[in-house]
Design a protein around this motif. Structure first.
Motif, mmCIF file in Angstrom:
data_model
loop_
_atom_site.group_PDB
_atom_site.id
_atom_site.type_symbol
_atom_site.label_atom_id
_atom_site.label_comp_id
_atom_site.label_asym_id
_atom_site.label_seq_id
_atom_site.Cartn_x
_atom_site.Cartn_y
_atom_site.Cartn_z
ATOM 1 N N SER A 56 0.813 -1.127 0.033
ATOM 2 C CA SER A 56 0.148 -0.025 -0.061
ATOM 3 C C SER A 56 0.754 1.350 0.076
ATOM 4 O O SER A 56 0.272 2.341 -0.125
ATOM 5 C CB SER A 56 -0.824 0.022 1.202
ATOM 6 N N GLY A 57 2.256 1.050 0.056
ATOM 7 C CA GLY A 57 3.089 2.310 -0.048
ATOM 8 C C GLY A 57 3.582 2.671 1.381
ATOM 9 O O GLY A 57 4.276 3.653 1.488
ATOM 10 N N LEU A 58 3.071 2.140 2.363
ATOM 11 C CA LEU A 58 3.206 2.538 3.907
ATOM 12 C C LEU A 58 4.623 1.649 4.132
ATOM 13 O O LEU A 58 4.832 0.482 3.660
ATOM 14 C CB LEU A 58 2.304 2.059 4.924
ATOM 15 N N PRO A 59 5.515 2.346 5.215
ATOM 16 C CA PRO A 59 6.778 1.292 5.593
ATOM 17 C C PRO A 59 6.156 0.199 6.301
ATOM 18 O O PRO A 59 5.401 0.244 6.991
ATOM 19 C CB PRO A 59 7.397 2.554 6.399
ATOM 20 N N THR A 60 7.062 -0.620 6.235
ATOM 21 C CA THR A 60 6.747 -2.055 6.992
ATOM 22 C C THR A 60 7.265 -1.577 8.659
ATOM 23 O O THR A 60 8.545 -0.969 8.730
ATOM 24 C CB THR A 60 7.697 -2.964 6.534
ATOM 25 N N LYS A 61 6.487 -1.858 9.511
ATOM 26 C CA LYS A 61 6.588 -1.664 10.674
ATOM 27 C C LYS A 61 5.615 -2.277 11.701
ATOM 28 O O LYS A 61 4.843 -2.764 10.942
ATOM 29 C CB LYS A 61 6.762 -0.440 11.185
ATOM 30 N N VAL A 62 5.808 -2.585 13.155
ATOM 31 C CA VAL A 62 4.741 -3.218 13.915
ATOM 32 C C VAL A 62 3.796 -2.679 13.784
ATOM 33 O O VAL A 62 3.515 -1.241 13.905
ATOM 34 C CB VAL A 62 5.380 -3.411 15.289
ATOM 35 N N GLY A 63 2.412 -3.273 13.534
ATOM 36 C CA GLY A 63 1.123 -2.539 13.539
ATOM 37 C C GLY A 63 0.715 -2.384 11.912
ATOM 38 O O GLY A 63 -0.532 -2.135 11.718
ATOM 39 N N HIS A 64 1.467 -2.717 11.199
ATOM 40 C CA HIS A 64 1.170 -2.858 9.670
ATOM 41 C C HIS A 64 1.138 -4.069 9.117
ATOM 42 O O HIS A 64 2.282 -5.083 9.333
ATOM 43 C CB HIS A 64 2.132 -1.887 8.769
ATOM 44 N N ILE A 65 0.004 -4.562 8.906
ATOM 45 C CA ILE A 65 -0.104 -6.081 8.751
ATOM 46 C C ILE A 65 -0.589 -6.391 7.329
ATOM 47 O O ILE A 65 -1.155 -5.795 6.659
ATOM 48 C CB ILE A 65 -1.122 -6.874 9.755
ATOM 49 N N ALA A 66 -0.246 -7.549 6.801
ATOM 50 C CA ALA A 66 -0.649 -8.152 5.646
ATOM 51 C C ALA A 66 -2.179 -8.791 5.672
ATOM 52 O O ALA A 66 -2.339 -9.589 6.560
ATOM 53 C CB ALA A 66 0.401 -9.143 4.861
ATOM 54 N N VAL A 67 -2.930 -8.563 4.551
ATOM 55 C CA VAL A 67 -4.338 -9.254 4.570
ATOM 56 C C VAL A 67 -4.440 -9.557 3.300
ATOM 57 O O VAL A 67 -4.063 -9.185 2.157
ATOM 58 C CB VAL A 67 -5.229 -7.906 5.128
ATOM 59 N N ASP A 68 -5.701 -10.293 3.089
ATOM 60 C CA ASP A 68 -6.357 -10.614 1.792
ATOM 61 C C ASP A 68 -7.190 -9.183 1.491
ATOM 62 O O ASP A 68 -8.425 -9.133 2.280
ATOM 63 C CB ASP A 68 -7.153 -11.734 1.756
ATOM 64 N N THR A 69 -6.877 -8.391 0.470
ATOM 65 C CA THR A 69 -7.499 -7.074 0.147
ATOM 66 C C THR A 69 -8.940 -7.392 -0.317
ATOM 67 O O THR A 69 -9.882 -6.316 -0.375
ATOM 68 C CB THR A 69 -6.840 -6.124 -0.610
ATOM 69 N N ASP A 70 -9.136 -8.588 -0.730
ATOM 70 C CA ASP A 70 -10.781 -8.885 -1.007
ATOM 71 C C ASP A 70 -11.484 -8.997 0.198
ATOM 72 O O ASP A 70 -12.761 -8.859 0.216
ATOM 73 C CB ASP A 70 -10.809 -10.195 -1.734
ATOM 74 N N ILE A 71 -11.035 -9.239 1.411
ATOM 75 C CA ILE A 71 -11.912 -9.410 2.545
ATOM 76 C C ILE A 71 -11.715 -8.120 3.306
ATOM 77 O O ILE A 71 -12.539 -7.583 3.878
ATOM 78 C CB ILE A 71 -11.327 -10.495 3.476
ATOM 79 N N PHE A 72 -10.363 -7.544 3.553
ATOM 80 C CA PHE A 72 -10.188 -6.310 4.355
ATOM 81 C C PHE A 72 -9.360 -5.408 3.430
ATOM 82 O O PHE A 72 -8.356 -5.695 2.994
ATOM 83 C CB PHE A 72 -9.387 -6.746 5.611
ATOM 84 N N PRO A 73 -10.027 -4.342 2.904
ATOM 85 C CA PRO A 73 -9.456 -3.320 2.102
ATOM 86 C C PRO A 73 -8.104 -2.785 2.928
ATOM 87 O O PRO A 73 -8.076 -2.772 4.034
ATOM 88 C CB PRO A 73 -10.439 -2.225 1.782
ATOM 89 N N TYR A 74 -7.423 -2.207 2.095
ATOM 90 C CA TYR A 74 -6.119 -1.418 2.573
ATOM 91 C C TYR A 74 -6.578 -0.377 3.604
ATOM 92 O O TYR A 74 -7.747 0.156 3.334
ATOM 93 C CB TYR A 74 -5.238 -0.893 1.606
ATOM 94 N N HIS A 75 -6.055 0.018 4.465
ATOM 95 C CA HIS A 75 -6.286 1.008 5.630
ATOM 96 C C HIS A 75 -7.258 0.700 6.606
ATOM 97 O O HIS A 75 -7.687 1.211 7.451
ATOM 98 C CB HIS A 75 -6.680 2.339 5.049
#
Length: 160
Positions: free
Chosen positions: A85-104
């Motif tokens: 999504s363009g955000l830096p990797t850090k604790v609290g930024h997680i990977a998801v299935d965007t068909d289920i949970f949209p970015y942000h």
């Protein structure tokens, strides 16, 4: 005991009873507004409605409103500098299935076995193996990822 002491003791006892009664009535009022009662999870008090929405009441007195509570399979990762999504990797930024949970999409997450309260998180990344109700939690080190392994988690979808 003289009359003055008895009077003070009586007033103190009555004040204590009234405080207890007020607390019970406040809890009763909260549970009456909540369609599914109250449950304690990891120190917070959970109030949820028939539609699955509700709110968390923390020991600090702060509340967090959620639209849904889901159970997810969680894994861990610790690679890369930037998320999809363009955000830096850090604790609290997680990977998801965007068909289920949209970015942000915002979450409050904890493991069901009591191992970890991950806390607040944001859907910021995706992955080829992250499908359905599976999430990938970011950790600072690979050792933390190995220690975490694969765990069942509860994720609350936080409302803005």
């Amino acid at each position: 005991m003289d009359k003055t002491s008895e009077s003070r003791l009586g007033r103190s006892l009555l004040a204590g009873v009234l405080v207890c009664l007020a607390v019970v009535m406040a809890i009763w009022g909260l549970t009456q507004r909540s369609g599914r009662g109250l449950k304690t999870q990891n120190g917070e008090i959970l109030f949820y409605n028939e539609d699955g929405s509700g709110y968390l009441l923390f020991k600090s007195g702060k509340t967090m409103t959620f639209s849904e509570k889901v159970t997810c399979s969680a894994t861990a990762y610790s690679i890369g500098d930037w998320t999809a999504s363009g955000l830096p990797t850090k604790v609290g930024h997680i990977a998801v299935d965007t068909d289920i949970f949209p970015y942000h999409t915002r979450f409050y997450i904890y493991t069901n076995d009591g191992y970890l309260v991950y806390g607040n998180a944001v859907a910021a990344d995706c992955g080829t193996s992250i499908k359905g109700y599976k999430i990938d939690l970011y950790f600072d080190t690979v050792d933390e990822c190995w220690e975490f392994g694969v765990r069942s988690c509860t994720a609350y979808i936080i409302q803005d």
